[in-house]
Design an enzyme around this catalytic site. Structure first.
Site, PDB file in Angstrom:
ATOM      1  N   GLU A  44      -2.182  -5.176  -3.594  1.00 59.54           N
ATOM      2  CA  GLU A  44      -1.197  -4.445  -2.804  1.00 59.54           C
ATOM      3  C   GLU A  44      -0.153  -5.393  -2.219  1.00 59.54           C
ATOM      4  OE1 GLU A  44      -3.975  -0.700  -1.345  1.00 59.54           O
ATOM      5  OE2 GLU A  44      -3.783  -2.457  -0.048  1.00 59.54           O
ATOM      6  N   ASP A  50       0.834  -1.205   0.000  1.00 59.42           N
ATOM      7  CA  ASP A  50       0.000   0.000   0.000  1.00 59.42           C
ATOM      8  C   ASP A  50       0.867   1.253   0.000  1.00 59.42           C
ATOM      9  OD1 ASP A  50      -2.516   1.547   0.446  1.00 59.42           O
ATOM     10  OD2 ASP A  50      -1.571   1.954   2.365  1.00 59.42           O
TER      11      ASP A  50
END
EC number: 3.1.26.3
Length: 233
Positions: free
Chosen positions: A123, A51
């Site tokens: 992610e 992320d």
């Protein structure tokens, strides 16, 4: 590896655009908590890393591609590009679903198609690429996956809080309320969790490194959950 064998991971690597020296990292990124003996064995830590990597690379891409835009405009584009829905679309293009490692219950309830899981695994894979090949490899994967969406002509985006407020006002609902749910971390690196309450709806939560970012995250979570578009007409 669930529905696919370990050898078939080469197909996924080709789709992602990175051949893993340590294929165990990719397997880790594909492991849902429902299929792991302990939470650290699932993709969650890699998702945390990915992320952050995704945010930095996309911010750099936007800075390069839109030299005349303000910080606020760039921030809105960033929020749109890195939200879970966008990441889920990337994971679908990569063909992640068949490679997921899911517990029986999650697999039987359609886990391979769940947008939240797909977004998380996108992610996590980016985080795995970062650990396996370094920053340049991760940047190459992110640029390949997100550049087309970034360059696509579209309508100007409102920020999530504004979109949610206007949506509520259009339905004669009270202005959404943002409540601080939790604060953690040291003073120099705080982490905030915020809940947004809208009359007649379940509260939605978001998190960020500032209250403002957490409020935007909570508003976006509400919009995503309720299927509300936040683009101007």
């Amino acid at each position: 590896m669930g529905a696919r064998s370990r050898e078939d991971l080469a197909v996924l690597e080709a789709n992602v655009g990175h051949g893993f020296a340590n294929r165990g990292l990719l397997e880790h990124a594909l492991t849902h908590v429902s299929a792991s003996a302990a939470r650290p064995e699932s993709y969650e830590r890699l998702e945390f890393l990915g992320d952050r990597v995704l945010g930095v690379v996309v911010a750099h891409m936007l800075y390069e591609h839109f030299p005349q835009e303000s910080e606020g405009e760039l921030s809105r584009r960033l929020a749109d590009l890195v939200r879970k829905e966008s990441c889920a679309e990337v994971a679908e293009r990569w063909g992640v679903g068949p490679f997921m490692r899911l517990g029986d219950g999650e697999a039987q309830t359609g886990g391979r198609k769940k947008r939240a899981i797909l977004g998380d695994m996108c992610e996590a894979i980016i985080g795995a690429v970062y650990l396996d090949g370094g920053p340049q490899a991760a940047e190459a994967v992110v640029r390949a996956a997100f550049a087309e969406r970034m360059r696509a002509p579209g309508r100007r985006l409102r920020d999530a809080k504004t979109a949610l407020q206007e949506w509520a006002q259009a339905r004669r609902l009270a202005t959404p309320r943002y409540l601080l749910a939790a604060r953690s971390g040291p003073d120099h690196a705080p982490f905030f969790e915020v809940a947004v309450e809208v009359e007649g709806f379940e509260a939605a939560r978001g998190a960020g490194a500032s209250k403002r970012a957490a409020e935007q995250s909570a508003a976006q979570a509400f919009l995503d959950r309720e299927g509300i578009e936040r683009e101007d007409a």
